[in-house]
Design an enzyme around this catalytic site. Structure first.
Site, short mmCIF file in Angstrom:
data_model
loop_
_atom_site.label_atom_id
_atom_site.label_comp_id
_atom_site.label_asym_id
_atom_site.label_seq_id
_atom_site.Cartn_x
_atom_site.Cartn_y
_atom_site.Cartn_z
N ASP A 143 -43.80 41.14 9.03
CA ASP A 143 -42.84 39.90 9.22
C ASP A 143 -42.77 39.77 10.59
O ASP A 143 -42.11 40.51 11.53
CB ASP A 143 -41.78 40.48 8.31
CG ASP A 143 -40.69 38.86 8.36
OD1 ASP A 143 -41.23 37.98 8.38
OD2 ASP A 143 -39.65 39.11 7.94
N HIS A 167 -38.84 30.41 5.69
CA HIS A 167 -38.07 31.58 6.14
C HIS A 167 -36.44 31.25 5.93
O HIS A 167 -36.18 30.17 5.74
CB HIS A 167 -38.43 31.83 7.75
CG HIS A 167 -39.70 32.39 7.97
ND1 HIS A 167 -39.82 33.83 8.39
CD2 HIS A 167 -40.97 32.09 7.65
CE1 HIS A 167 -41.00 34.15 8.40
NE2 HIS A 167 -41.90 33.17 7.84
N ASN A 212 -33.88 38.18 3.38
CA ASN A 212 -33.59 39.57 4.00
C ASN A 212 -32.09 39.70 3.99
O ASN A 212 -31.51 40.55 3.47
CB ASN A 212 -34.18 39.48 5.34
CG ASN A 212 -33.82 40.70 6.04
OD1 ASN A 212 -33.75 42.00 5.41
ND2 ASN A 212 -33.75 40.72 7.55
#
Ligand code: 13P
Length: 287
Positions: A84, A207, A231
């Site tokens: 990433d 993202h 995340n």
């Protein structure tokens, strides 16, 4: 077995759903995400930042650990191990270690430099069957005096990078990593539609998946987003469940301090988040 992300994203694009990219930080994180993917018959992408790789003792350790976990769990769904926001050197190090997918984030370079470096990485990755994600630079985060918007990419630059032959393209459309500010202006669907128009069948990557309302996620998928990165939301869920356990004094009862018991509630928190996202992204039963 690890696979490149190319095929799973082509299928997602054609089927109008998105594959979840979930960042991993340790063995527990990896195991939880893989267990949910198998339970829901969903393809999945495990994201590893360079910082997380360093924390886990390097790319070789991460690749070896993930491959062994896949074998031990008997995982049958497609799984990609993906770097990433990689640097140029980081992308090569991850490829050498056995990652099946890499992101080269050249967005902070000039467009010329981003093109040159992305092109080189694609050539070397393709020879190894590794998929590549590229990112296009930003054209500022402030629009019409509205502060709190994320970066917005130029659709023509997106086309230039897409035409190099990347497997997936990350382009800012007002999205931000971490929590969104209260005055966030929302996703720029007008820009997303333009990027999609110029890049055709290219799977687009969103993202900053944490905290984007469900209706915006669905609209983004309908406009060509095929990979969504999450995340912070897993981290928040892990922290919240761990806090509840400790505040209830469970760590002081019996063997509650045993790390396997102490980490279990947090892991359930991650699993619940991953389940919720896979359902929202539409990837359930797509493996
Ligand atoms: P969040 O931390 O906002 O979920 O974003 C994750 C991400 O985009 C990783 O590349």
């Amino acid at each position: 077995m690890l696979v490149s992300a190319a095929e799973m994203l082509k299928a997602a694009k054609a089927g109008k759903y998105a594959v979840g990219h979930f960042n991993i930080n340790n063995l527990e994180w990896t195991k939880c995400i893989l267990q949910v993917a198998e339970e829901l018959h969903s393809p999945v992408i495990l994201g590893v930042s360079e910082g997380a790789a360093k924390y886990m003792c390097g790319f070789n350790t991460v690749a070896a650990m993930t491959k062994e976990i896949l074998k031990t769990l008997g995982t049958t769904v497609p799984v990609a191990l993906h770097l990433d926001h990689g640097s140029y050197d980081g992308a090569y190090a991850a490829m050498k270690a056995g990652f099946s997918s890499v992101m080269f984030d050249g967005s902070h370079y000039s467009i010329e430099e981003n093109v040159t470096r992305t092109k080189q990485i694609i050539a070397d990755a393709k020879a190894l069957g590794i998929s590549v994600e590229a990112e296009v630079g930003a054209i500022g985060g402030e629009e019409d005096g509205v502060i709190g918007g994320g970066e917005v990419a130029d659709p023509d630059e997106c086309k230039r990078i897409a035409d190099l032959g990347v497997d997936m393209l990350a382009a800012g459309i007002g999205n931000i990593h971490g929590k969104y500010p209260a005055n966030w202006a929302g996703l720029r669907f007008d820009v997303l539609a333009k990027i999609q128009e110029k890049t055709g069948t290219m799977p687009l990557v969103l993202h900053g998946g944490t905290g984007i309302p469900a209706d915006m996620i669905k609209k983004a998928i309908s406009l060509g987003v095929s990979k969504i990165n999450v995340n912070t939301e897993c981290q928040l869920a892990f922290a919240a469940e761990t806090r509840k356990y400790i505040e209830a004094g469970k760590d002081l009862e019996g063997k509650g301090f045993d790390p396997r018991k102490l980490l279990a509630p947090g892991c359930e928190g991650i699993k619940a988040t991953v389940r919720e996202k896979m359902e929202l992204f539409g990837s359930v039963n797509k493996a």
